[in-house]
Design a protein around this motif. Structure first.
Motif, PDB file in Angstrom:
ATOM      1  N   MET A   1       0.719  -1.180   0.040  1.00 13.86           N
ATOM      2  CA  MET A   1       0.039  -0.045   0.030  1.00 13.86           C
ATOM      3  C   MET A   1       0.992   1.225  -0.009  1.00 13.86           C
ATOM      4  N   SER A   2       0.506   2.252  -0.806  1.00 10.90           N
ATOM      5  CA  SER A   2       1.344   3.306  -0.744  1.00 10.90           C
ATOM      6  C   SER A   2       1.269   4.308   0.534  1.00 10.90           C
ATOM      7  N   VAL A   3       2.074   5.466   0.754  1.00 12.24           N
ATOM      8  CA  VAL A   3       2.224   6.095   1.981  1.00 12.24           C
ATOM      9  C   VAL A   3       0.700   7.027   2.005  1.00 12.24           C
ATOM     10  N   ASN A   4       0.345   7.236   0.663  1.00 13.51           N
ATOM     11  CA  ASN A   4      -0.985   8.167   0.551  1.00 13.51           C
ATOM     12  C   ASN A   4      -2.209   7.121   0.865  1.00 13.51           C
ATOM     13  N   GLU A   5      -2.217   5.999   0.494  1.00 14.27           N
ATOM     14  CA  GLU A   5      -3.241   5.103   0.745  1.00 14.27           C
ATOM     15  C   GLU A   5      -3.397   4.824   2.353  1.00 14.27           C
ATOM     16  N   GLN A   6      -2.126   4.666   2.764  1.00 18.14           N
ATOM     17  CA  GLN A   6      -1.876   4.433   4.432  1.00 18.14           C
ATOM     18  C   GLN A   6      -2.371   5.642   5.189  1.00 18.14           C
ATOM     19  N   TYR A   7      -2.102   6.726   4.691  1.00 15.03           N
ATOM     20  CA  TYR A   7      -2.407   8.071   5.349  1.00 15.03           C
ATOM     21  C   TYR A   7      -3.989   8.258   5.190  1.00 15.03           C
ATOM     22  N   VAL A   8      -4.551   7.872   4.022  1.00 19.25           N
ATOM     23  CA  VAL A   8      -6.135   8.062   3.996  1.00 19.25           C
ATOM     24  C   VAL A   8      -6.663   7.017   4.828  1.00 19.25           C
ATOM     25  N   ASP A   9      -6.250   5.758   4.809  1.00 17.60           N
ATOM     26  CA  ASP A   9      -6.993   4.765   5.773  1.00 17.60           C
ATOM     27  C   ASP A   9      -6.910   5.278   7.137  1.00 17.60           C
ATOM     28  N   SER A  10      -5.713   5.769   7.497  1.00 21.79           N
ATOM     29  CA  SER A  10      -5.615   6.162   8.955  1.00 21.79           C
ATOM     30  C   SER A  10      -6.304   7.245   9.348  1.00 21.79           C
ATOM     31  N   LEU A  11      -7.221   7.992   8.517  1.00 27.65           N
ATOM     32  CA  LEU A  11      -8.142   8.835   9.049  1.00 27.65           C
ATOM     33  C   LEU A  11      -9.415   8.197   9.483  1.00 27.65           C
ATOM     34  N   TYR A  12      -9.590   7.180   9.310  1.00 28.14           N
ATOM     35  CA  TYR A  12     -11.037   6.445   9.640  1.00 28.14           C
ATOM     36  C   TYR A  12     -10.693   5.560  10.811  1.00 28.14           C
ATOM     37  N   SER A  34      -9.649  -9.131   0.380  1.00 29.40           N
ATOM     38  CA  SER A  34     -10.968  -8.535   0.331  1.00 29.40           C
ATOM     39  C   SER A  34     -10.567  -7.283  -0.288  1.00 29.40           C
ATOM     40  N   VAL A  35     -11.522  -6.456  -0.729  1.00 24.73           N
ATOM     41  CA  VAL A  35     -11.569  -5.266  -1.423  1.00 24.73           C
ATOM     42  C   VAL A  35     -10.892  -4.334  -0.432  1.00 24.73           C
ATOM     43  N   SER A  36     -10.135  -3.295  -0.818  1.00 26.94           N
ATOM     44  CA  SER A  36      -9.305  -2.377  -0.035  1.00 26.94           C
ATOM     45  C   SER A  36     -10.522  -1.623   0.746  1.00 26.94           C
ATOM     46  N   GLU A  37      -9.734  -0.937   1.889  1.00 24.15           N
ATOM     47  CA  GLU A  37     -10.817  -0.387   3.004  1.00 24.15           C
ATOM     48  C   GLU A  37     -11.247   0.866   2.221  1.00 24.15           C
ATOM     49  N   GLY A  38     -10.493   1.594   1.274  1.00 28.37           N
ATOM     50  CA  GLY A  38     -10.912   2.724   0.814  1.00 28.37           C
ATOM     51  C   GLY A  38     -11.784   2.231  -0.205  1.00 28.37           C
ATOM     52  N   TYR A  39     -11.903   1.331  -1.056  1.00 30.66           N
ATOM     53  CA  TYR A  39     -12.656   1.110  -2.051  1.00 30.66           C
ATOM     54  C   TYR A  39     -14.116   0.473  -1.419  1.00 30.66           C
ATOM     55  N   ARG A 191     -21.599   1.705 -24.918  1.00 32.09           N
ATOM     56  CA  ARG A 191     -22.873   1.379 -24.123  1.00 32.09           C
ATOM     57  C   ARG A 191     -22.782   1.944 -22.724  1.00 32.09           C
ATOM     58  N   LEU A 192     -21.389   2.383 -22.394  1.00 34.94           N
ATOM     59  CA  LEU A 192     -20.821   2.358 -21.012  1.00 34.94           C
ATOM     60  C   LEU A 192     -20.163   3.750 -21.043  1.00 34.94           C
ATOM     61  N   GLU A 193     -20.558   4.475 -19.912  1.00 36.16           N
ATOM     62  CA  GLU A 193     -19.715   5.794 -19.282  1.00 36.16           C
ATOM     63  C   GLU A 193     -18.924   5.345 -18.258  1.00 36.16           C
ATOM     64  N   SER A 194     -17.541   5.675 -18.280  1.00 38.30           N
ATOM     65  CA  SER A 194     -16.642   5.003 -17.289  1.00 38.30           C
ATOM     66  C   SER A 194     -15.413   6.002 -16.780  1.00 38.30           C
ATOM     67  N   THR A 195     -15.142   5.360 -15.707  1.00 33.32           N
ATOM     68  CA  THR A 195     -13.428   5.953 -15.363  1.00 33.32           C
ATOM     69  C   THR A 195     -12.929   4.780 -14.614  1.00 33.32           C
ATOM     70  N   VAL A 196     -11.490   4.808 -14.634  1.00 36.55           N
ATOM     71  CA  VAL A 196     -10.868   3.758 -13.981  1.00 36.55           C
ATOM     72  C   VAL A 196     -10.002   4.445 -12.886  1.00 36.55           C
ATOM     73  N   LEU A 197      -9.983   4.086 -11.564  1.00 31.40           N
ATOM     74  CA  LEU A 197      -9.140   4.709 -10.567  1.00 31.40           C
ATOM     75  C   LEU A 197      -7.929   3.708 -10.190  1.00 31.40           C
ATOM     76  N   PRO A 198      -6.863   4.475 -10.299  1.00 26.79           N
ATOM     77  CA  PRO A 198      -5.598   4.017 -10.240  1.00 26.79           C
ATOM     78  C   PRO A 198      -4.794   3.581  -8.835  1.00 26.79           C
ATOM     79  N   GLY A 199      -5.670   4.014  -7.650  1.00 28.79           N
ATOM     80  CA  GLY A 199      -5.446   3.787  -6.464  1.00 28.79           C
ATOM     81  C   GLY A 199      -5.595   2.367  -6.143  1.00 28.79           C
TER      82      GLY A 199
END
Ligand SMILES: C[S@@+](CC[C@H](N)C(=O)[O-])C[C@H]1O[C@@H](n2cnc3c(N)ncnc32)[C@H](O)[C@@H]1O
Length: 210
Positions: A1-12, A34-39, A191-199
């Motif tokens: 997990m990146s430092v940013n992801e760890q930081y964000v998860d630590s807020l919760y 399991s899916v990540s905490e943020g997702y 048929r789709l409108e989409s985005t992809v999150l790279p975190g």
């Protein structure tokens, strides 16, 4: 997990229901995939924001994402979860019950492609899909989601970066190739409108145009 992801998860703060799932996975010798905490938090928000009431999950494991999905439901909504292994579905159901969400979920056990073909034959419709099973199956899961989708349905898929393998050209195994095909289709299917999150490990989010 990146430092940013760890930081964000630590807020919760810690989440007792989800911590119980993680402990249960260890106790039953199941993998911690399991899916990540943020997702997980995002899944709850997407269900709530979309107003989806008929949710279909492909890949239950121990119920972590099931809890996140079901938390976003309003009254009358339900979740159908497809899982290959009966013991995993049993563990997931237990965790959903412990979280007070057991009444909202039903499991179909067996290969998801067979369950999905049966749902098509039964004329079922869903307004939210969470794809998170075997990666080789992702293109077929997208085909089935499109067949089962009501107009405006949301399709979400986890692990579309495969921990870096998706972007590493030397990697050409069946899972990597399938996920690359899936990602390309998510981005280009008219048929789709989409985005992809790279975190985290990457999350695709699409809306089936009405
Ligand atoms: C990444 S885990 C799912 C994690 C879960 N969505 C969560 O976040 O809590 C993948 C799951 O898909 C299941 N699976 C693998 N192949 C499958 C198949 N062909 N049909 C149905 N389920 C399958 C595995 O047994 C495993 O439980």
């Amino acid at each position: 997990m990146s430092v940013n992801e760890q930081y964000v998860d630590s807020l919760y703060g810690s989440d007792a229901d989800l911590e119980r799932v993680k402990a249960g996975l260890d106790a039953h010798g199941m993998p911690q995939i399991s899916v990540s905490e943020g997702y997980g938090r995002l899944l709850t928000m997407l269900v709530r924001m979309s107003g989806a009431s008929r949710l279909l999950e492909i890949g239950a494991l121990g119920g972590y994402s099931g809890i996140c999905l079901a938390r976003g439901l309003s009254s009358g909504g339900s979740l159908l979860s497809l899982e290959l292994l009966q013991p995993y579905a049993d563990v997931a159901k237990r965790h959903m019950m412990d979280a007070g969400l057991g009444e909202l979920v039903e499991y179909r056990v067996g290969d998801a492609k067979e369950s999905l073909a049966a749902l098509v034959r039964e004329g079922r419709r869903y307004d939210f899909f969470f794809i998170d099973a075997d990666k080789e199956g992702y293109p077929a899961y997208l085909d089935y989601a499109l067949q089962l989708a009501s107009p405006g349905a949301v399709i979400v898929a986890d692990n579309i970066l495969l921990r870096g393998r998706t972007t590493e050209q030397s990697k050409q195994g069946p899972a990597v190739r399938a996920v690359r095909e899936f990602n390309a289709r998510i981005a280009s299917d008219e048929r789709l409108e989409s985005t992809v999150l790279p975190g985290y490990d990457g999350l695709a989010i699409a809306i089936v145009k009405g």
